[in-house]
Design a protein around this motif. Structure first.
Motif, PDB file in Angstrom:
ATOM      1  N   ALA A   1      -5.313  -8.047   3.684  1.00 15.75           N
ATOM      2  CA  ALA A   1      -4.284  -7.095   3.250  1.00 15.75           C
ATOM      3  C   ALA A   1      -4.369  -6.895   1.734  1.00 15.75           C
ATOM      4  O   ALA A   1      -3.566  -7.428   0.965  1.00 15.75           O
ATOM      5  N   CYS A   2      -5.348  -6.081   1.316  1.00 16.40           N
ATOM      6  CA  CYS A   2      -5.568  -5.862  -0.123  1.00 16.40           C
ATOM      7  C   CYS A   2      -4.831  -4.650  -0.668  1.00 16.40           C
ATOM      8  O   CYS A   2      -4.986  -4.330  -1.852  1.00 16.40           O
ATOM      9  N   ASP A   3      -4.051  -3.975   0.175  1.00 14.56           N
ATOM     10  CA  ASP A   3      -3.154  -2.937  -0.344  1.00 14.56           C
ATOM     11  C   ASP A   3      -1.861  -3.630  -0.729  1.00 14.56           C
ATOM     12  O   ASP A   3      -0.877  -3.624   0.021  1.00 14.56           O
TER      13      ASP A   3
ATOM     14  N   ILE B   1       1.255  -4.179   4.105  1.00 14.32           N
ATOM     15  CA  ILE B   1       1.015  -5.582   4.451  1.00 14.32           C
ATOM     16  C   ILE B   1       1.682  -5.919   5.781  1.00 14.32           C
ATOM     17  O   ILE B   1       1.085  -6.568   6.654  1.00 14.32           O
ATOM     18  N   ASP B   2       2.922  -5.468   5.947  1.00 16.96           N
ATOM     19  CA  ASP B   2       3.642  -5.722   7.204  1.00 16.96           C
ATOM     20  C   ASP B   2       2.955  -5.043   8.381  1.00 16.96           C
ATOM     21  O   ASP B   2       2.852  -5.607   9.475  1.00 16.96           O
TER      22      ASP B   2
ATOM     23  N   ASP C   1      -7.297 -12.823  12.761  1.00 15.49           N
ATOM     24  CA  ASP C   1      -6.751 -13.615  11.655  1.00 15.49           C
ATOM     25  C   ASP C   1      -6.286 -12.660  10.555  1.00 15.49           C
ATOM     26  O   ASP C   1      -6.709 -11.504  10.495  1.00 15.49           O
ATOM     27  N   LEU C   2      -5.434 -13.165   9.670  1.00 16.74           N
ATOM     28  CA  LEU C   2      -4.908 -12.347   8.581  1.00 16.74           C
ATOM     29  C   LEU C   2      -4.809 -13.175   7.310  1.00 16.74           C
ATOM     30  O   LEU C   2      -4.362 -14.317   7.335  1.00 16.74           O
ATOM     31  N   VAL C   3      -5.220 -12.574   6.188  1.00 18.95           N
ATOM     32  CA  VAL C   3      -4.988 -13.154   4.870  1.00 18.95           C
ATOM     33  C   VAL C   3      -4.168 -12.148   4.079  1.00 18.95           C
ATOM     34  O   VAL C   3      -4.565 -10.990   3.919  1.00 18.95           O
ATOM     35  N   ARG C   4      -3.032 -12.590   3.574  1.00 21.86           N
ATOM     36  CA  ARG C   4      -2.125 -11.731   2.828  1.00 21.86           C
ATOM     37  C   ARG C   4      -1.531 -12.516   1.670  1.00 21.86           C
ATOM     38  O   ARG C   4      -1.396 -13.734   1.744  1.00 21.86           O
ATOM     39  N   HIS C   5      -1.190 -11.793   0.607  1.00 24.62           N
ATOM     40  CA  HIS C   5      -0.454 -12.366  -0.516  1.00 24.62           C
ATOM     41  C   HIS C   5       0.864 -11.604  -0.649  1.00 24.62           C
ATOM     42  O   HIS C   5       1.142 -10.674   0.117  1.00 24.62           O
ATOM     43  N   ARG C   6       1.635 -11.957  -1.619  1.00 28.86           N
ATOM     44  CA  ARG C   6       2.902 -11.264  -1.849  1.00 28.86           C
ATOM     45  C   ARG C   6       2.628  -9.844  -2.368  1.00 28.86           C
ATOM     46  O   ARG C   6       1.577  -9.591  -2.977  1.00 28.86           O
TER      47      ARG C   6
ATOM     48  N   LYS D   1      -5.309   4.913   7.188  1.00 25.61           N
ATOM     49  CA  LYS D   1      -6.279   3.850   6.907  1.00 25.61           C
ATOM     50  C   LYS D   1      -5.918   2.532   7.585  1.00 25.61           C
ATOM     51  O   LYS D   1      -6.747   1.912   8.256  1.00 25.61           O
ATOM     52  N   THR D   2      -4.674   2.084   7.415  1.00 31.23           N
ATOM     53  CA  THR D   2      -4.261   0.801   7.986  1.00 31.23           C
ATOM     54  C   THR D   2      -4.287   0.849   9.511  1.00 31.23           C
ATOM     55  O   THR D   2      -4.730  -0.106  10.171  1.00 31.23           O
ATOM     56  N   THR D   3      -3.846   1.950  10.080  1.00 33.78           N
ATOM     57  CA  THR D   3      -3.893   2.109  11.538  1.00 33.78           C
ATOM     58  C   THR D   3      -5.334   2.089  12.030  1.00 33.78           C
ATOM     59  O   THR D   3      -5.651   1.488  13.068  1.00 33.78           O
ATOM     60  N   THR D   4      -6.222   2.738  11.285  1.00 37.02           N
ATOM     61  CA  THR D   4      -7.634   2.750  11.655  1.00 37.02           C
ATOM     62  C   THR D   4      -8.211   1.343  11.650  1.00 37.02           C
ATOM     63  O   THR D   4      -8.970   0.967  12.551  1.00 37.02           O
ATOM     64  N   ILE D   5      -7.848   0.543  10.643  1.00 37.28           N
ATOM     65  CA  ILE D   5      -8.324  -0.834  10.593  1.00 37.28           C
ATOM     66  C   ILE D   5      -7.823  -1.616  11.806  1.00 37.28           C
ATOM     67  O   ILE D   5      -8.555  -2.419  12.392  1.00 37.28           O
ATOM     68  N   GLY D   6      -6.572  -1.378  12.184  1.00 33.84           N
ATOM     69  CA  GLY D   6      -6.045  -2.030  13.379  1.00 33.84           C
ATOM     70  C   GLY D   6      -6.839  -1.672  14.624  1.00 33.84           C
ATOM     71  O   GLY D   6      -7.137  -2.532  15.465  1.00 33.84           O
TER      72      GLY D   6
END
Length: 312
Positions: free
Chosen positions: A142-144, A151-152, A164-169, A120-125
């Motif tokens: 980064a909602c996972d 996230i990384d 752009d990227l939005v991420r939390h801890r 999934k994450t690779t596909t989004i990339g």
């Protein structure tokens, strides 16, 4: 452009083509009379290739009728091939549009869902790279938040593609990340928002509850969001992919499918089973790990690639 797309499909579908249609060709050449036993053998091959029981039975029924009117053994291989082409193309083209409509809303929000391990994450990339190449401004959310590695990984794709990227801890509320991402996208005049999500087993009710919460928050932040909810499936999982699609569609009203890892399996026929049972259009397919190993789905190119070697 069309030739390049066809070549990608041909290369990616090599194992499916050789596995399914190579076996069918061998059966027909041994028994060109297409008697009942031969038809049953072809039916078994189709079902084993995960194209679905109902499509397989329809094809065999049509073959029985065709054999009655065109019994000449010399025509057997061509008859089977034409019927397969017609049936598969009809399933993939109808009743849904073959391509994703052009984004009209700004930002255009795409929620990407799927179980862990499907890519999934690779596909989004890859999607980000695709849209960036088309001149779109892209933001990744980064909602996972359950996997720090996810996230990384998304951060790496954002840097690689210029998104752009939005991420939390790690461990943060996923819906809060989605809200902040869409708010940032609106203020930054972003064109496309791609939302990564957690992917624990699809049988876990809490996962579906979390995804529904993300959808509600997005809808409150912007009318109509998310505009697409795409399900990523691993082509190699065969009928398990059908079960995943059924569950996700029931809970989340999936608008389209992304079939990943199509190059690594002989079970690419599963896309036919899902389209036939659920009526969901395939939007995109992935053939490898590189940022360019991704294509919009074209039913005509898919079917032609499946039979290219047979025709030769």
């Amino acid at each position: 452009m069309l030739a390049t797309l066809l070549n990608r499909f041909k290369k990616g579908l090599t194992r499916t083509r050789q596995g399914m249609f190579g076996k069918i060709r061998e059966v027909i050449r041994r028994h060109p009379e297409l008697d009942e036993q031969t038809l049953e053998d072809i039916e078994d091959i189709l079902i084993q290739a995960d194209i679905g029981v109902d499509p397989a039975l329809r094809i065999i029924d049509r073959l029985r009728e065709r054999v009655k009117t065109h019994p000449a053994p010399a025509e057997a291989e061509g008859i089977v091939q034409r019927l397969l082409e017609e049936e598969i193309l009809q399933i993939l083209q109808s009743p849904h549009p073959r391509a994703q409509p052009p984004p009209a809303a700004t930002p255009y929000v795409i929620l990407v869902v799927g179980v862990n391990g499907v890519g999934k994450t690779t596909t989004i990339g890859k999607m980000a790279a695709h849209y960036r190449a088309g001149g779109k401004r892209v933001l990744l959310a980064a909602c996972d938040t359950f996997r720090a590695a996810a996230i990384d990984q998304l951060s790496i794709w954002a840097e690689r593609t210029g998104a752009d990227l939005v991420r939390h801890r790690p461990g943060a509320d996923a819906a809060s990340v989605a809200f902040d991402a869409l708010s940032a996208a609106r203020s930054r005049r972003i064109d496309i928002v791609l939302i990564d999500t957690a992917g624990r087993l699809h049988t876990r009710v809490n996962l579906m509850g979390e995804l529904k919460k993300i959808r509600r928050v997005l809808g409150k932040c912007q009318d109509g969001a998310p505009h697409e909810t795409l399900l990523v499936l691993d082509a190699a999982t065969g009928q398990n992919a059908v079960a995943q699609a059924r569950q996700f569609h029931t809970d989340l009203d999936i608008t389209g499918l992304i079939l990943a890892k199509l190059d690594g399996t002989a079970r690419g026929g599963v896309v036919i089973a899902i389209a036939d049972e659920l009526g969901l259009p395939v939007r995109m397919v992935g053939f490898g790990e590189g940022p360019d190993d991704y294509s919009d789905f074209d039913p005509n190119a898919f079917v032609k690639a499946l039979f290219e070697d047979v025709k030769e």
